[in-house]
Scaffold this active site. Structure first.
Site, PDB file in Angstrom:
ATOM      1  N   ASP B  59       0.779  -1.302   0.003  1.00 22.75           N
ATOM      2  CA  ASP B  59       0.065   0.175   0.182  1.00 22.75           C
ATOM      3  C   ASP B  59       0.874   1.108   0.064  1.00 22.75           C
ATOM      4  O   ASP B  59       0.261   2.407   0.106  1.00 22.75           O
ATOM      5  CB  ASP B  59      -0.891  -0.038   1.106  1.00 22.75           C
ATOM      6  CG  ASP B  59      -0.336  -0.179   2.500  1.00 22.75           C
ATOM      7  OD1 ASP B  59       0.566  -0.906   2.637  1.00 22.75           O
ATOM      8  OD2 ASP B  59      -0.826   0.511   3.754  1.00 22.75           O
ATOM      9  N   HIS B  60       2.225   1.111  -0.146  1.00 20.68           N
ATOM     10  CA  HIS B  60       3.180   2.209  -0.020  1.00 20.68           C
ATOM     11  C   HIS B  60       3.902   2.256  -1.225  1.00 20.68           C
ATOM     12  O   HIS B  60       4.682   3.295  -1.470  1.00 20.68           O
ATOM     13  CB  HIS B  60       4.132   2.421   1.139  1.00 20.68           C
ATOM     14  CG  HIS B  60       3.204   2.548   2.490  1.00 20.68           C
ATOM     15  ND1 HIS B  60       3.137   3.845   3.151  1.00 20.68           N
ATOM     16  CD2 HIS B  60       2.336   1.765   3.182  1.00 20.68           C
ATOM     17  CE1 HIS B  60       2.324   3.471   4.089  1.00 20.68           C
ATOM     18  NE2 HIS B  60       2.022   2.232   4.140  1.00 20.68           N
ATOM     19  N   HIS B 135       8.411  -0.505  12.292  1.00 25.92           N
ATOM     20  CA  HIS B 135       7.366  -1.164  11.776  1.00 25.92           C
ATOM     21  C   HIS B 135       7.786  -2.622  11.687  1.00 25.92           C
ATOM     22  O   HIS B 135       8.890  -2.908  12.261  1.00 25.92           O
ATOM     23  CB  HIS B 135       7.148  -0.584  10.453  1.00 25.92           C
ATOM     24  CG  HIS B 135       5.912  -1.006   9.850  1.00 25.92           C
ATOM     25  ND1 HIS B 135       4.691  -1.246  10.709  1.00 25.92           N
ATOM     26  CD2 HIS B 135       5.322  -1.121   8.533  1.00 25.92           C
ATOM     27  CE1 HIS B 135       3.446  -1.600   9.810  1.00 25.92           C
ATOM     28  NE2 HIS B 135       3.999  -1.608   8.610  1.00 25.92           N
ATOM     29  N   ASP B 205       4.757   3.598   8.183  1.00 25.37           N
ATOM     30  CA  ASP B 205       4.006   3.243   9.192  1.00 25.37           C
ATOM     31  C   ASP B 205       4.904   3.115  10.527  1.00 25.37           C
ATOM     32  O   ASP B 205       6.136   2.629  10.113  1.00 25.37           O
ATOM     33  CB  ASP B 205       3.458   1.902   8.891  1.00 25.37           C
ATOM     34  CG  ASP B 205       2.527   1.986   7.490  1.00 25.37           C
ATOM     35  OD1 ASP B 205       2.622   3.253   7.039  1.00 25.37           O
ATOM     36  OD2 ASP B 205       1.994   0.969   7.378  1.00 25.37           O
TER      37      ASP B 205
END
Lengths: 297, 297
Positions: B59-60, B135, B205
């Site tokens: 998602d990044h 993370h 994150d």
């Protein structure tokens, strides 16, 4: 869900199609953003039974790993099978590994041997084949077709004439039956021809080739890429894509029922001119845009 | 351009931010669909000077190779530099190679050593640093800051008093000057303090860690992920994410100007409760949604 080509536009996303056939749900190609389109169209992620990827240009698969991750997080446990070209397994596994991702379901990636026609999926009602397309890298088209169905019993007439239940099965298969008393029961009298088995072929990306014509012979619906117009035929040949005229030529020579065109280059504002050019070769054609729904019946 | 977390929603796309600072344009993170968002917001692809990727969860970065391909097709020739974690180069190059893609510009992928603070970019006006986040896989935050500027010349007063042009440069640097006749010229008399140099930190994150506090000390604006609410603090700890309260704790301890929260889990309908919980720890906070534009001035 994606009718665009390599460069997406405001209205055309990269390639992806949602196919429902006899209770099965398939995803064909999975360009970037497909998971957002699935949500936008209110479709159910977990209904997807199998995924088919034509080739490894990004506009046909960059949405795949994101989708696989999302269906995991949404709780999928039943296995997912993906059919795609050689190299797909390595790419997907590398991205999952580097991201430290473990999926909660079994992921089976079945790579398709290049330049061959093969049966990818088959059950009692439908069948999906891969066939070669002719693009810059190994690329497959997919053919989804219903199997021939049994004849339809004319139940009222059969009951009225006292035809026994035990003969129905053979009559529906198109066999005449001799009953216990030696009477001939003609299957044509008690059954109607079955609904025609429908077929759909997906061709993206490819330049014109007579082998494609052979592969999509007589399908009811043909999706064929039409990236370019005649004025850019040189570009089509250089990039191994098709013009609308080439797509129509395939449709005409393969005697398909209807042609739909997609994968239009971002340089064109609409597909009207594609339809103009294609119609000169094959009448029953149109272009598609994202969100179009087509029912074969 | 993307304020969502791993599972995108109808209104929250995966992470991506468009940063403009002193004429430079940066893209931070590039989740799936970022190129469509750039188009949607009417931004110019070719303005992007550099791309910064925090970590290799999809998602990044799943929008990265598609974006690189699109800017090639749109004619980019000037080089593009990407800063990201180890492994990024391999992933990007594999996808380009398997797709048979050649880019019309030089692509430089500079991998960031894990667990260290490093200067990624610096010119006369700004500087971008990477710093470690905490993370599940190696992840970096980014700090974009303007360099201190020269004092502002009080031009009218200087002219009126006959201060020579040749002294302006030193006065703006904050130096007193002695002129040819031996007169002292006090820089404070002819210049005003410079506009404050602004700074922005991006943290996504990460779970709470005091080293993050050190890294973002005194920034004007802090973007910090706030995937969860307090009720799901266990999930935050298990997945090495933050709650809104943790984000606010970083903001408070680092004495930042303002906190903005994103990367909200798809389980929450809005960010109102995030703001409620964060406000108890740090007042000047809000949540962001896709399309928000924030100007620091």
């Amino acid at each position: 869900m994606g009718s665009g080509s390599a460069v997406p536009t405001g209205t055309r996303n990269p390639s992806a199609q949602w196919i429902e056939c006899n209770g099965r749900t398939f995803l064909i190609d999975c360009g970037e953003g497909t998971q957002m389109r699935i949500r936008e169209y209110g479709l159910k992620f977990q209904k997807i039974d199998r995924i088919f990827i034509t080739h490894l240009h990004g506009d046909h698969y960059f949405g795949l790993v994101g989708l696989l991750s999302t269906i995991h997080m949404l709780g999928r446990v039943r296995p997912m099978t993906i059919h795609g070209p050689e190299g797909l397994k390595k790419i997907v596994e590398m991205q999952l590994t580097i991201g430290g991702s473990r999926l909660g379901y079994d992921l089976l990636i079945e790579e398709i041997a290049p330049d061959s026609t093969s049966v990818l999926f088959e059950d009692e009602k439908i069948r999906v084949d891969a066939f070669p397309l002719f693009h810059k890298i190994p690329t497959n088209g997919f053919l989804v077709r219903q199997k021939p169905r049994q004849r339809t019993l004319l139940a009222d007439k059969a009951r009225k004439d006292g035809i026994k239940f035990e003969y129905f099965h053979r009559l529906k298969k198109g066999e005449d039956v001799e009953d216990e008393d030696g009477n001939q029961i003609n299957f044509r009298e008690y059954t109607a021809p079955p609904p025609r088995a429908k077929s759909y072929a997906y061709c993206s990306d490819t330049t014109y080739h007579e082998k494609v014509v052979e592969s999509v012979k007589n399908v009811d619906l043909l999706y064929h890429e039409a990236t370019f117009l005649d004025v850019h035929e040189d570009r089509a040949r250089a990039t191994k894509h098709s013009t609308a005229t080439m797509a129509a030529k395939v449709a005409a020579e393969a005697n398909v029922g209807k042609l739909i065109m997609g994968h239009l280059s971002a340089r064109y504002d609409s597909g009207d001119e594609h339809v103009n050019e294609a119609s000169a070769v094959f009448k029953n054609c149109e272009y598609v845009i994202d969100g179009d729904e087509i029912v074969l019946d």
